[in-house]
Design a protein around this motif. Structure first.
Motif, mmCIF file in Angstrom:
data_model
loop_
_atom_site.group_PDB
_atom_site.id
_atom_site.type_symbol
_atom_site.label_atom_id
_atom_site.label_comp_id
_atom_site.label_asym_id
_atom_site.label_seq_id
_atom_site.Cartn_x
_atom_site.Cartn_y
_atom_site.Cartn_z
ATOM 1 N N ALA A 1 0.724 -1.200 -0.102
ATOM 2 C CA ALA A 1 -0.100 0.038 -0.075
ATOM 3 C C ALA A 1 0.773 1.318 0.099
ATOM 4 C CB ALA A 1 -1.060 0.031 1.276
ATOM 5 N N ALA A 2 1.799 1.317 0.776
ATOM 6 C CA ALA A 2 2.662 2.477 1.112
ATOM 7 C C ALA A 2 3.354 2.941 -0.214
ATOM 8 C CB ALA A 2 3.587 2.429 2.219
ATOM 9 N N LEU A 3 4.199 1.744 -0.856
ATOM 10 C CA LEU A 3 4.945 1.936 -1.978
ATOM 11 C C LEU A 3 4.165 2.353 -3.066
ATOM 12 C CD1 LEU A 3 7.770 -0.778 -1.565
ATOM 13 C CD2 LEU A 3 7.656 1.783 -0.703
ATOM 14 N N GLY A 4 2.683 1.723 -3.170
ATOM 15 C CA GLY A 4 2.021 1.894 -4.292
ATOM 16 C C GLY A 4 1.535 3.292 -4.316
ATOM 17 N N PHE B 1 -3.275 11.815 1.917
ATOM 18 C CA PHE B 1 -3.412 10.437 1.431
ATOM 19 C C PHE B 1 -2.172 10.026 1.584
ATOM 20 C CE2 PHE B 1 -4.214 7.442 -2.225
ATOM 21 C CZ PHE B 1 -4.728 6.406 -1.377
ATOM 22 N N VAL B 2 -1.236 10.596 0.701
ATOM 23 C CA VAL B 2 0.202 10.228 0.687
ATOM 24 C C VAL B 2 0.983 10.259 2.063
ATOM 25 C CG1 VAL B 2 2.503 10.385 -0.521
ATOM 26 C CG2 VAL B 2 0.226 10.807 -1.515
ATOM 27 N N ASN B 3 1.139 11.408 2.766
ATOM 28 C CA ASN B 3 1.856 11.738 3.937
ATOM 29 C C ASN B 3 1.499 10.871 5.062
ATOM 30 O OD1 ASN B 3 3.429 13.418 2.413
ATOM 31 N ND2 ASN B 3 2.298 15.290 3.288
ATOM 32 N N LEU B 4 0.133 10.724 5.238
ATOM 33 C CA LEU B 4 -0.549 10.019 6.322
ATOM 34 C C LEU B 4 -0.241 8.350 6.205
ATOM 35 C CD1 LEU B 4 -3.786 11.870 7.093
ATOM 36 C CD2 LEU B 4 -1.555 11.898 8.386
ATOM 37 N N MET B 5 -0.106 8.112 4.977
ATOM 38 C CA MET B 5 0.015 6.616 4.488
ATOM 39 C C MET B 5 1.697 6.390 5.106
ATOM 40 S SD MET B 5 -0.191 3.551 3.517
ATOM 41 C CE MET B 5 -1.855 3.334 2.892
ATOM 42 N N VAL C 1 -5.880 8.310 -16.848
ATOM 43 C CA VAL C 1 -5.405 7.011 -16.323
ATOM 44 C C VAL C 1 -5.001 7.162 -14.992
ATOM 45 C CG1 VAL C 1 -3.321 5.544 -16.772
ATOM 46 C CG2 VAL C 1 -4.639 6.362 -18.493
ATOM 47 N N LEU C 2 -4.476 8.491 -14.511
ATOM 48 C CA LEU C 2 -4.057 8.405 -13.090
ATOM 49 C C LEU C 2 -5.390 8.539 -11.997
ATOM 50 C CD1 LEU C 2 -1.430 11.578 -13.600
ATOM 51 C CD2 LEU C 2 -0.958 9.148 -13.094
ATOM 52 N N ALA C 3 -6.377 9.035 -12.523
ATOM 53 C CA ALA C 3 -7.667 8.921 -11.790
ATOM 54 C C ALA C 3 -7.969 7.491 -11.490
ATOM 55 C CB ALA C 3 -8.698 9.677 -12.606
ATOM 56 N N VAL C 4 -8.018 6.420 -12.630
ATOM 57 C CA VAL C 4 -8.169 5.199 -12.399
ATOM 58 C C VAL C 4 -7.221 4.509 -11.412
ATOM 59 C CG1 VAL C 4 -8.151 3.065 -13.673
ATOM 60 C CG2 VAL C 4 -9.432 5.092 -14.411
ATOM 61 N N LEU C 5 -6.062 4.655 -11.868
ATOM 62 C CA LEU C 5 -5.141 4.157 -10.985
ATOM 63 C C LEU C 5 -5.192 4.374 -9.388
ATOM 64 C CD1 LEU C 5 -1.928 4.267 -13.196
ATOM 65 C CD2 LEU C 5 -3.458 2.235 -12.740
ATOM 66 N N MET C 6 -5.307 5.836 -9.297
ATOM 67 C CA MET C 6 -5.328 6.376 -7.840
ATOM 68 C C MET C 6 -6.705 5.809 -7.073
ATOM 69 S SD MET C 6 -3.809 8.343 -5.958
ATOM 70 C CE MET C 6 -2.699 9.176 -6.854
ATOM 71 N N GLY C 7 -7.750 5.595 -7.960
ATOM 72 C CA GLY C 7 -8.979 4.804 -7.418
ATOM 73 C C GLY C 7 -8.616 3.376 -6.856
ATOM 74 N N VAL C 8 -7.844 2.762 -7.676
ATOM 75 C CA VAL C 8 -7.401 1.565 -7.259
ATOM 76 C C VAL C 8 -6.749 1.420 -6.167
ATOM 77 C CG1 VAL C 8 -6.074 -0.576 -7.946
ATOM 78 C CG2 VAL C 8 -7.461 0.493 -9.719
ATOM 79 N N ALA C 9 -5.614 2.632 -5.833
ATOM 80 C CA ALA C 9 -4.855 2.438 -4.733
ATOM 81 C C ALA C 9 -5.869 3.055 -3.608
ATOM 82 C CB ALA C 9 -3.827 3.669 -4.760
ATOM 83 N N LEU C 10 -6.917 3.624 -3.787
ATOM 84 C CA LEU C 10 -7.784 3.943 -2.826
ATOM 85 C C LEU C 10 -8.525 2.810 -2.154
ATOM 86 C CD1 LEU C 10 -9.354 5.774 -0.902
ATOM 87 C CD2 LEU C 10 -10.876 6.502 -3.027
ATOM 88 N N LEU C 11 -8.973 1.944 -3.362
ATOM 89 C CA LEU C 11 -9.942 0.742 -2.879
ATOM 90 C C LEU C 11 -8.737 -0.164 -2.098
ATOM 91 C CD1 LEU C 11 -11.725 -0.176 -6.285
ATOM 92 C CD2 LEU C 11 -12.498 0.661 -4.074
#
Length: 400
Positions: A22-25, A123-127, A177-187
């Motif tokens: 999760a963190a690296l992704g 999202f990023v810093n708290l992860m 594409v970034l929106a889709v990939l970021m959505g996957v990371a959020l899920l």
């Protein structure tokens, strides 16, 4: 109380692997966004008919607002809000990417970026904070992995924009594409949300802090000598990291007398070798203390940088530039890990103080630009040596 066992003891292998992925992704995705954004600006400006003033507003106003908001959000994260803020930040980040992809002009882009900038920090810093709290004994090694994932994303971002431009698809599909990939990371983050909560408080700890008490606590944390030291070292290290990278292309064209294509090659050398260095630092920190490595690399950089500035042949200059990129690898990871260690179980406070220090450090590029305007860019570049000099002074006497 499964989470209590996870945070107070060594994380179970499955939990550690989930957090690692999760963190690296998420860090990879964030730097991919940064790389895409930087490379796409010429296309965006042309497509939306933006003036230079509008581009300046888009780059500065959302960032300034985010810097005002992020310290408060980071302190709220220490008050038990980390999981909720992280997931909310991921949702807003995804929405921001989608809004950029469909923006039809300046105002739409401004709204999208104003949403995206602070949500990226949430999202990023708290992860990052959740990962550092989960494995405190491996902060330096994990921060090195974090930096490697970010470097990879930053290198691939411009390549994605270039590929889409070559295919004649423009810049919008990149952000879609970034929106889709970021959505996957959020899920994925939502699936492991039980791992993202704050470490449980000790039974002896007093009742829940208020935000005002957290602000006072952040002020008291600045009385800690270690906290002040690593905040200062991080900002001075940035002179040879982001700030140096920002001036490299201009230096090669205006001072070294190269063409724009050769300057672009120089940037590729610096980022490419930096990526290699980040990869090498990961196994290195399994064998060597971060402090020992940093002392060596800072001292070596103090010898290499003057050679880079004085030597004229382009090929040798590019080789020395690559050496500089190699020597600065791991600096941010090690110093940030040490900053987390100086305030255990107060990762939100670490992020808040880092945001405030970043506001102060943001003056450095302005001062260098003003110096270059009056005394020349070559003279201004020599001032970057203040970074490794301050680092060496601060690192002497630190324990390995």
């Amino acid at each position: 109380m499964k989470y209590a066992n996870f945070t107070k003891q060594k994380p179970r292998p499955a939990f550690a692997l989930l957090l690692l992925v999760a963190a690296l992704g998420i860090e990879f995705m964030d730097e991919l966004v940064d790389g895409v954004s930087g490379a796409a600006w010429p296309l965006i400006q042309k497509d939306l008919s933006l003036s230079y003033l509008q581009v300046g507003i888009l780059l500065s106003v959302p960032a300034f607002l985010a810097n005002l908001i992020e310290p408060v959000l980071s302190l709220l994260a220490d008050l038990g809000w980390r999981k909720r803020l992280l997931l909310l930040g991921g949702l807003a980040y995804t929405a921001g990417m989608a809004l950029i992809a469909v923006s039809g002009g300046f105002w739409g882009l401004l709204i999208a970026m104003t949403l995206y900038y602070p949500s990226a920090g949430m999202f990023v810093n708290l992860m990052q904070a959740a990962w550092m709290d989960a494995e405190p004994e491996r902060r330096e090694q994990n921060m090195a992995r974090w930096a490697l994932a970010g470097s990879l994303g930053n290198v691939l971002g411009p390549l994605l924009v270039g590929l889409l431009a070559l295919l004649g698809l423009g810049w919008r599909p990149a952000f879609a594409v970034l929106a889709v990939l970021m959505g996957v990371a959020l899920l994925f983050a939502f699936r492991i949300r039980h791992l993202l909560a704050n470490p449980p408080a000790d039974p002896e700890q007093q009742e829940q802090e208020t935000l005002l008490e957290a602000i006072k606590g952040a002020g008291q944390a600045l009385l800690n000598r270690e906290v002040r030291l690593y905040l200062i070292l991080l900002e001075f290290a940035n002179l040879m990291l982001d700030i140096f990278r920002g001036f490299v292309a201009l230096y090669f064209v205006d001072v070294a007398g190269t063409t724009e294509a050769q300057a672009a090659l120089a940037v590729m050398v610096l980022t490419g070798v930096g990526l290699l260095g980040d990869a090498l630092v990961v196994p290195l920190l399994e064998r060597v203390s971060g402090m020992v490595y940093m002392r060596f690399s800072v001292f070596a950089l103090l010898l290499v940088f003057p050679l880079f500035m004085l030597i004229q042949p382009l090929l040798i200059k590019l080789v020395l530039l690559g050496v500089l990129g190699l020597l600065t690898s791991g600096w941010y990871a090690i110093l940030q890990a040490r900053l987390y260690a100086s305030l255990p179980e107060k990762s939100g406070t670490v992020l808040a103080l880092g945001s405030v220090a970043g506001l102060v450090g943001g003056i450095f590029p302005f001062l260098l630009g003003a110096w270059a305007q009056h005394y020349g860019l070559n003279s201004a570049m020599w001032l970057l040596l203040a970074g490794p000099v301050v680092l060496l002074m601060g690192l002497l006497g630190r324990r390995g």
